[in-house]
Design an enzyme around this catalytic site. Structure first.
Site, PDB file in Angstrom:
ATOM      1  N   ALA A  74      -0.467  -4.632  10.791  1.00 51.97           N
ATOM      2  CA  ALA A  74       1.054  -4.316  10.185  1.00 51.97           C
ATOM      3  C   ALA A  74       1.260  -2.918   9.604  1.00 51.97           C
ATOM      4  O   ALA A  74       0.036  -3.176   9.270  1.00 51.97           O
ATOM      5  CB  ALA A  74       0.918  -5.133   8.988  1.00 51.97           C
TER       6      ALA A  74
ATOM      7  N   SER B  25      -0.897   0.530   5.864  1.00 53.61           N
ATOM      8  CA  SER B  25      -1.278  -0.601   7.590  1.00 53.61           C
ATOM      9  C   SER B  25      -2.459  -1.300   6.798  1.00 53.61           C
ATOM     10  O   SER B  25      -3.397  -1.348   5.507  1.00 53.61           O
ATOM     11  CB  SER B  25      -2.360   0.193   8.531  1.00 53.61           C
ATOM     12  OG  SER B  25      -2.284  -0.703   9.305  1.00 53.61           O
ATOM     13  N   ASP B  26      -2.562  -2.893   7.335  1.00 54.62           N
ATOM     14  CA  ASP B  26      -3.128  -3.787   7.024  1.00 54.62           C
ATOM     15  C   ASP B  26      -3.334  -4.586   8.275  1.00 54.62           C
ATOM     16  O   ASP B  26      -2.353  -4.384   9.201  1.00 54.62           O
ATOM     17  CB  ASP B  26      -2.525  -4.949   5.787  1.00 54.62           C
ATOM     18  CG  ASP B  26      -3.838  -5.475   5.622  1.00 54.62           C
ATOM     19  OD1 ASP B  26      -4.899  -4.754   4.656  1.00 54.62           O
ATOM     20  OD2 ASP B  26      -3.608  -6.928   5.958  1.00 54.62           O
ATOM     21  N   GLN B  27      -4.852  -5.419   8.280  1.00 55.47           N
ATOM     22  CA  GLN B  27      -5.500  -6.211   9.549  1.00 55.47           C
ATOM     23  C   GLN B  27      -5.389  -7.392   8.882  1.00 55.47           C
ATOM     24  O   GLN B  27      -7.197  -7.534   8.258  1.00 55.47           O
ATOM     25  CB  GLN B  27      -6.530  -5.844  10.590  1.00 55.47           C
ATOM     26  CG  GLN B  27      -6.274  -6.019  11.666  1.00 55.47           C
ATOM     27  CD  GLN B  27      -7.032  -5.667  12.761  1.00 55.47           C
ATOM     28  OE1 GLN B  27      -8.228  -5.430  12.351  1.00 55.47           O
ATOM     29  NE2 GLN B  27      -6.506  -4.822  13.655  1.00 55.47           N
TER      30      GLN B  27
ATOM     31  N   LYS C 251       1.189  -1.084   0.445  1.00 53.05           N
ATOM     32  CA  LYS C 251       0.124   0.155   0.518  1.00 53.05           C
ATOM     33  C   LYS C 251       1.015   1.283  -0.367  1.00 53.05           C
ATOM     34  O   LYS C 251       0.457   2.258  -0.634  1.00 53.05           O
ATOM     35  CB  LYS C 251      -0.835   0.141   0.751  1.00 53.05           C
ATOM     36  CG  LYS C 251      -1.755  -1.262   1.098  1.00 53.05           C
ATOM     37  CD  LYS C 251      -2.488  -0.401   2.372  1.00 53.05           C
ATOM     38  CE  LYS C 251      -4.039  -2.201   2.377  1.00 53.05           C
ATOM     39  NZ  LYS C 251      -4.972  -2.416   3.480  1.00 53.05           N
TER      40      LYS C 251
END
Length: 217
Positions: A111, A74-76, A58
């Site tokens: 993250a 960010s990622d979850q 991203k």
């Protein structure tokens, strides 16, 4: 309160209203731009690998058109018994997720990637951290879960729960693990620590998980 001016352009690589709200608590001026990437997990990819890869991708996607900036990606990813749990997308799917998770422990991999694209920066490179939060869901009835979903409508959240909002009503307790970290400075800068990147990550960790700590108190 006026925002603290920055000597660089800060960009959040996300269209998420939740991440914008969290970052805004730092009182730093930033822009929010949605990256156009495929967020599917790869075959055989571990959940923490998926979260960290997507957070990085991203940031890189936005960097391609916005150089000379510091970019946050960010990622979850949520997992139950090793199975990845994605965003439900609608009420019926969200209810099925919560029914499956009630009374059980779910691991959320959050993250964060900070990518420093400034050409004159001594900390140019990227820093990634993956914070694992172990969340135990309350054993609630179908009616209680349905009522929560109709009020919160967390259909764009992995695991169908907003930890920073009314989701605390369906969560019994949270616990964090030591974060995994990847730091990669620019060539010939391996001995330099990305101080600005790390500082922003520490701030983001504080605000992303403030409710997790409150739940433990």
């Amino acid at each position: 309160m006026p925002l603290t001016p920055l000597p660089y352009r800060l960009i959040l690589a996300s269209s998420s209203a939740y991440r914008r709200e969290l970052l805004s608590r730092l009182q730093l001026p930033f822009e929010s731009i949605a990256p156009d990437i495929d967020e599917s997990a790869r075959p055989g990819e571990l959940p923490e690998q998926t979260a960290m890869r997507l957070a990085h991708e991203k940031a890189v996607a936005i960097a391609a058109t916005h150089p000379e900036s510091i970019i946050i990606g960010s990622d979850q990813v949520a997992t139950l018994d090793g199975e990845q749990i994605g965003k439900p997308g609608n009420h019926a799917a969200a209810l099925l997720q919560l029914q499956k998770m009630r009374g059980k422990q779910v691991v959320f991999h959050t993250a964060l990637c900070v990518l420093d694209c400034r050409s004159d920066s001594e900390t140019k490179g990227f820093d990634i951290q993956n914070i694992q939060t172990l969340v135990h869901f309350r054993d609630l009835s179908d009616a209680e879960l349905d009522a929560y979903l109709r009020i919160e409508q967390p259909y764009d959240c992995a695991g169908s729960a907003k930890n920073e909002a009314l989701g605390i009503a369906i969560l019994e307790k949270n616990r964090q693990r030591r974060p995994d970290r990847t730091h990669r400075p620019a060539p010939n800068r391996a001995h330099r620590h990305a101080q600005e990147a790390s500082r922003i990550i520490l701030y983001l960790r504080e605000y992303l998980h403030i409710n997790a700590r409150n739940a433990d108190n």
